[in-house]
Design a protein around this motif. Structure first.
Motif, PDB file in Angstrom:
ATOM      1  N   VAL A 139     -39.647  61.260 -44.763  1.00 21.40           N
ATOM      2  CA  VAL A 139     -38.726  61.414 -43.639  1.00 21.40           C
ATOM      3  C   VAL A 139     -38.878  62.805 -43.038  1.00 21.40           C
ATOM      4  N   GLU A 140     -38.939  62.863 -41.718  1.00 22.59           N
ATOM      5  CA  GLU A 140     -39.012  64.142 -41.020  1.00 22.59           C
ATOM      6  C   GLU A 140     -37.856  65.032 -41.457  1.00 22.59           C
ATOM      7  N   TYR A 141     -38.148  66.302 -41.631  1.00 18.18           N
ATOM      8  CA  TYR A 141     -37.172  67.230 -42.199  1.00 18.18           C
ATOM      9  C   TYR A 141     -35.837  67.201 -41.451  1.00 18.18           C
ATOM     10  N   VAL A 189     -34.458  64.935 -39.523  1.00 21.25           N
ATOM     11  CA  VAL A 189     -33.736  63.670 -39.684  1.00 21.25           C
ATOM     12  C   VAL A 189     -33.158  63.584 -41.093  1.00 21.25           C
ATOM     13  N   PHE A 190     -33.963  63.957 -42.083  1.00 18.26           N
ATOM     14  CA  PHE A 190     -33.517  63.914 -43.468  1.00 18.26           C
ATOM     15  C   PHE A 190     -32.282  64.789 -43.659  1.00 18.26           C
ATOM     16  N   ARG A 191     -32.327  65.996 -43.126  1.00 19.04           N
ATOM     17  CA  ARG A 191     -31.192  66.905 -43.288  1.00 19.04           C
ATOM     18  C   ARG A 191     -29.964  66.365 -42.562  1.00 19.04           C
ATOM     19  N   TYR A 192     -30.178  65.738 -41.424  1.00 15.06           N
ATOM     20  CA  TYR A 192     -29.065  65.170 -40.659  1.00 15.06           C
ATOM     21  C   TYR A 192     -28.346  64.099 -41.470  1.00 15.06           C
ATOM     22  N   SER A 201     -36.481  76.721 -43.545  1.00 14.62           N
ATOM     23  CA  SER A 201     -35.633  75.524 -43.585  1.00 14.62           C
ATOM     24  C   SER A 201     -35.476  74.950 -44.991  1.00 14.62           C
ATOM     25  N   PRO A 202     -36.566  74.612 -45.716  1.00 16.87           N
ATOM     26  CA  PRO A 202     -36.378  74.097 -47.074  1.00 16.87           C
ATOM     27  C   PRO A 202     -35.799  75.137 -48.026  1.00 16.87           C
ATOM     28  N   MET A 203     -36.064  76.408 -47.744  1.00 21.75           N
ATOM     29  CA  MET A 203     -35.494  77.448 -48.592  1.00 21.75           C
ATOM     30  C   MET A 203     -33.972  77.486 -48.439  1.00 21.75           C
ATOM     31  N   LEU A 204     -33.491  77.343 -47.208  1.00 18.51           N
ATOM     32  CA  LEU A 204     -32.046  77.285 -46.980  1.00 18.51           C
ATOM     33  C   LEU A 204     -31.435  76.046 -47.620  1.00 18.51           C
ATOM     34  N   ASP A 205     -32.166  74.920 -47.579  1.00 21.63           N
ATOM     35  CA  ASP A 205     -31.677  73.707 -48.245  1.00 21.63           C
ATOM     36  C   ASP A 205     -31.448  73.966 -49.732  1.00 21.63           C
ATOM     37  N   ALA A 206     -32.432  74.606 -50.366  1.00 22.99           N
ATOM     38  CA  ALA A 206     -32.319  74.888 -51.800  1.00 22.99           C
ATOM     39  C   ALA A 206     -31.208  75.894 -52.077  1.00 22.99           C
TER      40      ALA A 206
END
Length: 964
Positions: A947-949, A951-954, A42-47
């Motif tokens: 913030v929960e991942y 929710v933050f991404r939302y 998940s965080p890798m896709l964000d980056a």
């Protein structure tokens, strides 16, 4: 840049020196592991999604690992962003198909190093301001990114950072000495790979992934999986209670036939009858029974077509043959001790009824993946409403009973701003440009393994025939199949697919069920989602495990379909149909368990958001349909608690959000309900609107106490609540009493509800006269108990040990209540208010483009720990309200609570926790805001909890919701 540098210094101080530092810090170092709540991917896709270039250096890559990144890489390619990957042939782990898949991706350059013992695992994603690095134990494999226990450190660095500089320097050295990936290189490697004996132990050691094992004819080798073990215990318990019928609800591919055979062994009957609707199913089921049950071959027989093995101990019959009177009456009613009905959702038909009503077995077992029907038939009464066991898609994936899948929601063909809709005509569906578009997506998103074995689901028979013809003209091997084709033609086509004589079977009205092709490695959906039931049925066609595939690829072409909102419903199993939940689920990368992933191209995602905003799941027709399913399942009018407890039912909150109370809904459905008096109506409305959400369970428990006791002592009640570990102060008790006496509410609400529920005299609490009188009616009392019981169940979603629960949603009125304010002041909150030593702050994250610039503040997350906030229009640090808040905060006399919603389309705000003010960041904006240069101040909040991942991404996603 200096500001970012200071924040990174603070982040590293927090990460490596003092985690309690109060300094503002962006992008702190993080240790990332794979758990149920988070994963490396998940965080890798964000980056990856936000980068402007990237480099990856990994020893091992799988097709599933590449699939996990493909949608993000597709979107990057549209932006012109490229990246580079260095990998190897170390231990010959990487399959030739992996390199073929890498070569398909146009915006990555790949080189292969021959560095001895190459075992690197590093990822760097660069953007214009900083770089994000992942260093640890995760290779580019689906297991490493989502399931295996891995340690990975996420670091953020500026270009001058020593670590990032060294990584990039070493990467360049390795890059220059490595071989560029090409078709010629792959051909050479493929020849070498075939010569090597690829040891399964290597795969296991590297990825902790066992190859799929299959049973032979030795019955001792077959053991029940976790679902089957649990179901067998449940069936045994059902019979011990004296029941002689049961229904198993189990996702496609979880082994229902083997389960029935295990239970036959457990039951040890004299004779068994297995009923199915197709002879192909009988043949496969008979073989499964023979694999499992150690008995002579002549004990197994078929009763269908020309086969008449009437005296077989284990008899497998088609319903079409056995239901005919000249066949049925050849058997005695008690000939079979144990009868199995396969695909039991079909048993509402007269042919099944005739058989079930004729025989008198000691036990009748029904098996189905989808008891919810689209044809309004009811099957539960046939099995005396005994659902012995249920396992749905999510649970089966968690148990690793099914093959993992990678779902790609792709954008259907679009031309001049127009795309496929529910009303598109055949010429649009088979337009030459759309065929090109389909082929491009099939090539890019691909499949597991060397050869494709695909199923395509389309909208109508003509489309199936024409699409097959057009694809065949372009070199594919396909065949269209519809309900008009004979069983022999279908069976022959399936065999051709399994032998790779066909690439695709294209169908519209068959193969949703009753077909078993475990080797299917690609499912293509070229039609609107008619229902979540059909979606899961079609998805399930490829979820059986098979030695030829590591995962299933699902390619869903998403046009402007009105039912697109059903896609997140089907994938998550969340049938609350709550629009906010659907939107958040759509952005949640962790919505599915295990190695499976859900991926949406951006335009496809926007189309689903649009459908969610327009969906009418709470319309009476839909509510009636969902209600009828649960009523059929139970055999009686369901209570609110029944609806809540049924994982397949609609959420009772859908009803209570639309109607004043449940009896009003039942009356609308013309169910036999006793009319309510005016007083009963208002009291039940109050409970259904103000209490049932369970956000503060203490008031619910007080009412439940008063239903069984003449009075409750206030002090005793407070002590009892504290003993339970629930939050309780004197102010909380006062707030509860003011709520139930209606003193908390505005005059408008008091006029609506009219009757207080309780009366308070000193420490003695009793029910009000109006409520007490109303409860003399047993039907009304049952309704009240039902609402309160539902409220207790709802309260389980909230942490009752404190007033507010992180990441749950609250209205302004809710916040006034749970923070113990004397009155509902939600209408005069104006974004924030300082009252009773509390300051709730409400943020609308994405401001509407239509609002005035003077209130279009740049309220936003600087990272998951820090939130940038602007004061109210026309106020700054010298204004009374803000000065009081800051002074009270400095003196530790006030607590600040942050509530955020995505935009105006959402009704409630997510609670993101208590915050501290970074006093050093507080400043007045020199030029104010808006055309009038209205004064305003800016400051940063430090969140107590990041913030929960999800929710933050939302919140951070650029896609906006739409007002209904």
């Amino acid at each position: 840049m200096e500001h970012l540098q200071n924040n990174l210094l603070n982040a590293y101080e927090r990460g490596f020196i003092d985690r309690y530092t109060g300094k503002v810090s962006h992008h702190p170092p993080e240790l990332i592991i794979n758990t149920k709540e988070e994963n490396v991917l998940s965080p890798m896709l964000d980056a990856l999604e936000s980068c402007e270039s990237f480099v990856i250096s990994v020893a091992f890559i799988t097709e599933g690992g590449i699939a996990s990144l493909k949608t993000a890489l597709y979107e990057l390619n549209k932006r012109g962003v490229r990246g580079r990957i260095i990998t190897s042939t170390y231990l010959n782990f990487n399959k030739p198909t992996v390199f073929k898949e890498l070569l398909k991706i146009p915006n990555i350059d790949v080189r292969i190093t021959d560095q001895a013992g190459f075992h690197a695992k590093g990822y760097i994603f660069d953007n214009s301001r900083y770089s994000t690095m992942f260093i640890g134990s995760s290779n580019l494999t689906d297991s490493a990114l989502k399931k295996n226990y891995e340690y990975n450190l996420k670091l953020t660095s500026l270009d001058n950072g020593e670590v990032i500089h060294n990584f990039k320097e070493q990467f360049e050295v390795l890059w220059e000495s490595s071989t560029a990936l090409s078709d010629e290189w792959i051909r050479d490697y493929q020849d070498l790979y075939k010569e090597l004996k690829h040891d399964d132990k290597v795969l296991h050691l590297i990825e902790n992934k066992q190859p799929y094992r299959y049973t032979n004819n030795d019955p001792k080798e077959i053991t029940p999986n976790i679902m089957q073990r649990e179901a067998l215990e449940s069936l045994k318990g059902l019979r011990l209670r004296g029941e002689d019928k049961g229904l198993i609800v189990s996702a496609t591919g979880t082994g229902k036939t083997y389960l029935s055979a295990f239970d036959v062994k457990q039951f040890d009957p004299e004779r068994v009858l297995f009923i199915a609707h197709r002879e192909q199913i009988l043949q496969k089921s008979l073989q499964d029974y023979r694999d499992l049950i150690n008995s002579d071959v002549e004990n197994f027989g078929i009763y269908s077509g020309t086969a008449r093995d009437k005296h077989a101990k284990y008899l497998f019959a088609t319903v079409q043959t056995l239901s005919r009177e000249d066949h049925l009456y050849q058997f005695n009613r008690d000939d079979f001790d144990y009868i199995v009905i396969d695909e039991a959702h079909r048993s509402g038909a007269d042919t099944y009824h005739k058989i079930i009503n004729y025989f008198t077995p000691k036990f009748l077992l029904g098996m189905t993946a989808t008891p919810e029907r689209t044809d309004n038939t009811e099957i539960f009464s046939l099995f005396d409403y005994n659902i012995a066991y249920e396992i749905r898609l999510q649970k089966a994936l968690e148990a690793e009973i099914l093959a993992p899948f990678h779902y790609f929601g792709v954008t259907d063909f679009e031309s001049d701003g127009e795309t496929i809709t529910d009303d598109s005509v055949l010429t649009d569906l088979i337009h030459e440009d759309r065929i090109d578009h389909i082929i491009d997506k099939l090539y890019y998103y691909s499949h597991a393994g060397e050869e494709v074995r695909g199923l395509m689901f389309v909208s109508n028979r003509k489309e199936a025939a024409e699409l097959s013809r057009l694809l065949n003209e372009r070199g594919f091997k396909t065949k269209s199949l519809t309900g008009l084709d004979s069983q022999e033609d279908r069976d022959q086509a399936v065999k051709q697919l399994e032998k790779n004589e066909l690439d695709y079977l294209i169908t519209v009205d068959i193969f949703n069920e009753g077909i078993d092709i475990p080797s299917v490695n690609q499912v293509v959906m070229l039609r609107q989602t008619e229902s979540s039931i059909i979606f899961v049925q079609q998805l399930g066609r490829g979820l059986r495990k098979h030695e030829s595939k590591e995962f299933l690829t699902v390619i869903d072409f998403i046009g402007n379909y009105k039912n697109n909102y059903l896609i997140p419903v089907a994938l998550t199993g969340d049938k609350s149909f709550n629009k906010d939940n659907l939107r958040r689920n759509l952005m949640n990368r962790n919505m599915i368990s295990g190695e499976s992933t859900i991926n949406f191209e951006r335009i496809a995602q926007e189309r689903i958001f649009k459908s969610i905003s327009k969906n009418r799941a709470s319309d009476l027709a839909n509510l009636r349909k969902m209600y009828a399913y649960t009523k059929d399942k139970l055999g009686h009018i369901p209570s609110l608690v029944d609806l809540h407890n049924d994982q397949d039912a609609m959420s009772p909150m859908l009803v209570l959000n639309k109607f004043n109370h449940y009896p009003a809904f039942l009356k609308k459905l013309k169910e036999p309900v006793k009319p309510l008096t005016n007083g009963q109506d208002k009291i039940l409305t109050f409970l259904s609107k103000e209490v049932v959400d369970g956000k503060r369970v203490q008031e619910v428990l007080l009412l439940q106490d008063l239903l069984v006791n003449d009075h409750v002592d206030k002090i005793d009640f407070q002590l009892g609540i504290r003993e339970k570990g629930y939050y309780m102060t004197d102010r909380t008790m006062r707030s509860i009493l003011r709520m139930l006496t209606l003193e908390f509410y505005t005059s408008q609400s008091v006029n609506k509800y009219k009757y207080p529920l309780i009366k308070v005299e000193d420490n003695k609490i009793t029910l009000s006269k109006e409520f007490n009188d109303a409860l003399k009616d047993e039907n009304f009392k049952a309704d009240v108990e039902d609402v309160l019981a539902l409220a207790v169940l709802q309260s389980e979603d909230y942490n009752q040990r404190q007033p507010l629960t992180l990441n749950e949603k609250y209205s302004r009125k809710d916040v006034c209540r749970v923070l113990n304010w004397d009155k509902d002041e939600s209408s005069v909150m104006y974004g924030y208010k300082n009252k009773h030593n509390t300051v709730p702050i409400f943020i609308n994250y994405n401001k509407s483009e239509d609002i005035d610039d003077s209130v279009k503040y740049d309220d936003r997350f600087l990272d998951s720990h820090v939130f940038q906030w602007f004061t109210r229009k026309g106020t700054d640090l010298n204004s009374k309200i803000n000065k009081e808040i800051i002074e009270d905060y400095k003196n530790d006399e006030v607590t600040l609570y942050l509530f955020v919603k995505k935009d105006e389309a959402e009704a409630e705000h997510y609670y993101l926790g208590e915050v501290d003010i970074d006093l050093e960041s507080a400043e007045n904006l020199e030029n104010g805001i808006g055309d009038g240069n209205h004064k305003v101040a800016r400051m940063n909040f430090i969140l107590e909890d990041p913030v929960e991942y999800g929710v933050f991404r939302y919140f951070e996603s650029a896609i906006k919701t739409e007002s209904n």
